[in-house]
Design an enzyme around this catalytic site. Structure first.
Site, PDB file in Angstrom:
ATOM      1  N   GLU A 187       0.857  -1.203   0.000  1.00  0.00           N
ATOM      2  CA  GLU A 187       0.000   0.000   0.000  1.00  0.00           C
ATOM      3  C   GLU A 187       0.889   1.249   0.000  1.00  0.00           C
ATOM      4  O   GLU A 187       0.704   2.178   0.788  1.00  0.00           O
ATOM      5  CB  GLU A 187      -0.918  -0.007   1.226  1.00  0.00           C
ATOM      6  N   CYS A 192     -10.805   0.353   7.043  1.00  0.00           N
ATOM      7  CA  CYS A 192     -10.226   1.641   7.437  1.00  0.00           C
ATOM      8  C   CYS A 192     -10.794   2.807   6.640  1.00  0.00           C
ATOM      9  O   CYS A 192     -10.959   3.902   7.176  1.00  0.00           O
ATOM     10  CB  CYS A 192      -8.706   1.594   7.261  1.00  0.00           C
TER      11      CYS A 192
HETATM   12  O1  FUB Z   1      -3.273  -0.611   9.012  1.00  0.00           O
HETATM   13  C1  FUB Z   1      -4.397   0.204   9.252  1.00  0.00           C
HETATM   14  C2  FUB Z   1      -4.957   0.676   7.934  1.00  0.00           C
HETATM   15  O2  FUB Z   1      -5.369  -0.448   7.175  1.00  0.00           O
HETATM   16  C3  FUB Z   1      -3.972   1.378   7.046  1.00  0.00           C
HETATM   17  O3  FUB Z   1      -3.870   2.745   7.287  1.00  0.00           O
HETATM   18  C4  FUB Z   1      -4.514   1.092   5.709  1.00  0.00           C
HETATM   19  O4  FUB Z   1      -3.591   1.324   4.682  1.00  0.00           O
HETATM   20  C5  FUB Z   1      -4.914  -0.351   5.837  1.00  0.00           C
HETATM   21  O5  FUB Z   1      -3.830  -1.181   5.678  1.00  0.00           O
HETATM   22 ZN    ZN Z   2      -8.159   2.900   4.222  1.00  0.00          ZN
END
Ligand code: FUB
Ligand code: ZN
Length: 629
Positions: free
Chosen positions: A306, A397
């Site tokens: 990510e 999230c």
């Molecule tokens: O790890 C917590 C949240 O979930 C992150 O900010 C997002 O990118 C997702 O991985």
């Molecule tokens: Zn998110």
């Protein structure tokens, strides 16, 4: 470390600004009426809320879901608190009271709050939660979760005056402060967020321990001090632990983590005056805006980790561009404005707001994009393994972040310093601000972003001298973003125009603001006319996938072509540089959008990017091939 006051520029709080426009006001209503209850229902259905009851010992059963699911509930509570601050709602108020009882019940005697361990300390895994507290900070989100708790607690306290959630947060923060520090445990969270929460706790309590702790977690990054520096996915910068924060110059690794960190650094810099932090985030901003920013304001190119890609690595179909990262980009750019008073940050913020963020939430408010690619074949599952907008994700999230962000949006419109009032965004509605010791009412009338006329009534209670600084967006003058990453193909001779009480003025432009300094009288009217021609945008040649392509922009909106409007396919569409482009407002389409029509050899229709994927799966593209010859 000496605490100093705060940012040199102060946002006018969201509670002092109301929206009456046709674009954002309905979005805020949908957020309140649909997205918020929908998120709470999902948190209930998926066991996120029961996890607290189980940790409290009021319910049987194992922890359900991911070990950072507590954070989702905290984020929705934060959003709910903002909604409560905007309009009283006894039912919501008491729903929050009940939830807070559960949070307090789940909190261990010494303040520890992490349901994934408390429910059954024997069921934890070394590679996830860690066998003991703080033993797997790289992965377990123990500190990330509570950062969101702190933000929710401050919002709830400010909205209701109740200390219930704030007391839970402070008890937890006191525990963390007793464990971590230069002479105590030296470690950092794998996922940044607690730094932002601690800065808020400091602001609300005045207790410097919280600010010191935020700075400690930042300063400790990139220093081993007896631990192994964090890496992941073979990427040494994945958690921004590869270098001390003040030495970082390139945005690397997980995009949300990185940009939450830059946001926390801005907060700590504002509160401590630490110039080395500001120098670092200035460099990082140049890097992101110059080399790693999608035209939609999205960031984080790679699915793997990510993460940010290399400089100019900005693929379209494969773009990850997580909604949370767009939100983080907005949070960070607001802070950059508050540090420097420069409209360039607001240009980036506006771009992310109207495009890369807004695409993440459906018009109905109950379907979401986690990833926001700039092209799609309509068949490949990119949205966390699914095609099209989805109601929820195992890792949710983004939907939970959307709720809190949208509710707080009125707080991004105006700001002030000692003698200036800043108009940063154009949204019809009212604002109230203290300037020069008296109250000034502001009323914007506009149909932005569809039309570029903004009528601003400035109503001080009595005559008052101050500077009104009206942002002249970069897109209305020279460039779509404040860097050479994107440029307009053509030169437009249509220029923004301003009048005060009907008389044309040509004020100086300072840091992207038209400066109108005068003695303001009740009822003064400023009118801004921003020309809204359709502009063709070209990308820096170093971005491979955009070579020979153009995108369409009108005002702050980036457009895309979708199969459904264009005979089913957009893959072979091409656009001559001189093909006439016309616009038409279509009130019945997608809650009302202005479409762009290409009238050349290959006629086409483009819609605002944020509105794509509302009419079934299909092809979509932002960057269209330029016709040669
Ligand atoms: O790890 C917590 C949240 O979930 C992150 O900010 C997002 O990118 C997702 O991985
Ligand atoms: Zn998110």
């Amino acid at each position: 470390m000496t605490a100093q006051s705060d940012y040199p520029f102060t946002p006018i709080p969201f509670t002092d600004v109301t929206f009456t426009d046709n674009f954002w006001a309905p979005r805020l209503q949908t957020n309140r009426r649909v997205t918020l209850p929908f998120n709470f229902r999902k948190c209930e259905e998926t066991g996120r809320i029961d996890n607290f009851a189980k940790a409290a010992g009021w319910m049987e059963g194992q922890h359900e879901g991911i070990f950072f699911n507590d954070s989702d509930v905290f984020k929705v509570v934060e959003g709910a608190a903002y909604c409560l601050a905007l309009s009283p709602d006894p039912e919501l108020d008491s729903y929050l009271d009940d939830l807070i009882v559960k949070f307090a019940g789940a909190q261990e005697e010494d303040g520890y709050l992490y349901t994934a361990r408390t429910i059954d300390p024997g069921a934890v895994r070394a590679d996830r939660e860690g066998l003991t507290r703080w033993s797997n900070l790289r992965v377990n989100h123990e500190l990330y979760n509570v950062g969101h708790l702190y933000e929710a607690a401050v919002a709830h306290f400010q909205a209701t005056g109740k200390r219930t959630l704030l007391d839970v947060a402070l008890k937890n923060a006191d525990l963390i402060d007793s464990v971590f520090g230069p002479d105590k445990r030296r470690d950092v969270p794998g996922h940044q967020e607690i730094e932002i929460g601690l800065a808020k706790l400091y602001r609300v309590t005045g207790d410097e321990r919280y600010l010191r702790l935020a700075k400690f977690f930042l300063d400790e990054r990139g220093h081993a001090n007896g631990r192994e520096l964090y890496t992941n996915f073979g990427n040494p910068g994945y958690m921004q632990d590869h270098l001390p924060v003040v030495e970082q110059s390139e945005a690397v690794g997980h995009a949300v983590r990185a940009v939450y960190m830059y946001t926390g650094m801005a907060d700590v810099a504002a509160l401590t005056g630490d110039a080395s932090y500001i120098a670092a985030i200035d460099r990082l901003w140049e890097n992101v805006v110059g080399r790693k920013l999608y035209l939609t304001g999205g960031i984080g190119a790679r699915h793997t980790g990510e993460a940010f890609g290399d400089d100019y690595e900005l693929p379209n179909t494969e773009a990850y561009t997580e909604t949370c990262a767009a939100i983080a980009n907005i949070l960070w750019n607001q802070r950059m404005f508050l540090l420097h008073g420069d409209a360039r940050s607001m240009d980036v913020l506006e771009l992310a707001l109207y495009n890369g963020f807004l695409s993440g939430v459906s018009l109905s408010g109950d379907e979401f994009f986690y990833t926001n690619p700039l092209a799609s074949d309509g068949k490949t599952a990119v949205n966390r393994g699914r095609i099209g907008r989805q109601p929820w994700f195992d890792c949710s999230c983004c939907p939970t972040n959307d709720v809190r962000f949208i509710a707080s949006l009125p707080g991004y419109v105006y700001a002030s310093d000692a003698d200036s009032l800043y108009v940063n965004l154009f949204v019809a509605g009212e604002g109230r601000v203290e300037m020069g010791g008296q109250s000034v009412r502001l009323r914007q009338e506009t149909n932005y972003p569809w039309q570029g006329r903004v009528r601003l009534r400035v109503d001080p209670a009595r005559r008052a001298e101050f500077a009104l600084r009206v942002r002249i967006p970069g897109w209305a003058t020279i460039r779509p973003v404040p860097s050479d990453l994107y440029r307009f193909l053509d030169v437009s001779d249509a220029a923004p125009a301003l009048t005060v009480n009907g008389e044309t003025v040509t004020p100086a432009l300072e840091k992207g603001y038209a400066v109108l300094r005068r003695v303001w009288q009740p009822g003064d009217v400023v009118e801004l006319a921003l020309p809204l021609p359709v502009r063709r945008v070209l990308c820096h040649e170093a971005v491979e996938g955009n070579r020979g392509r153009a995108a369409l922009m009108r005002g702050p909106l980036i457009y895309c072509v979708e199969g459904v409007d264009n005979g089913g396919s957009v893959a072979d569409l091409s656009l001559a540089d001189d093909a006439p482009l016309t616009v038409e407002h279509r009130p019945e389409l997608l809650n009302g959008v202005t479409v762009i029509r290409g009238e050349g050899a290959q006629p086409f229709t483009a819609i605002p990017y944020y509105a794509w994927s509302h009419r079934g799966a299909g092809e979509m593209a932002v960057w269209i091939e330029r016709e040669v010859g």
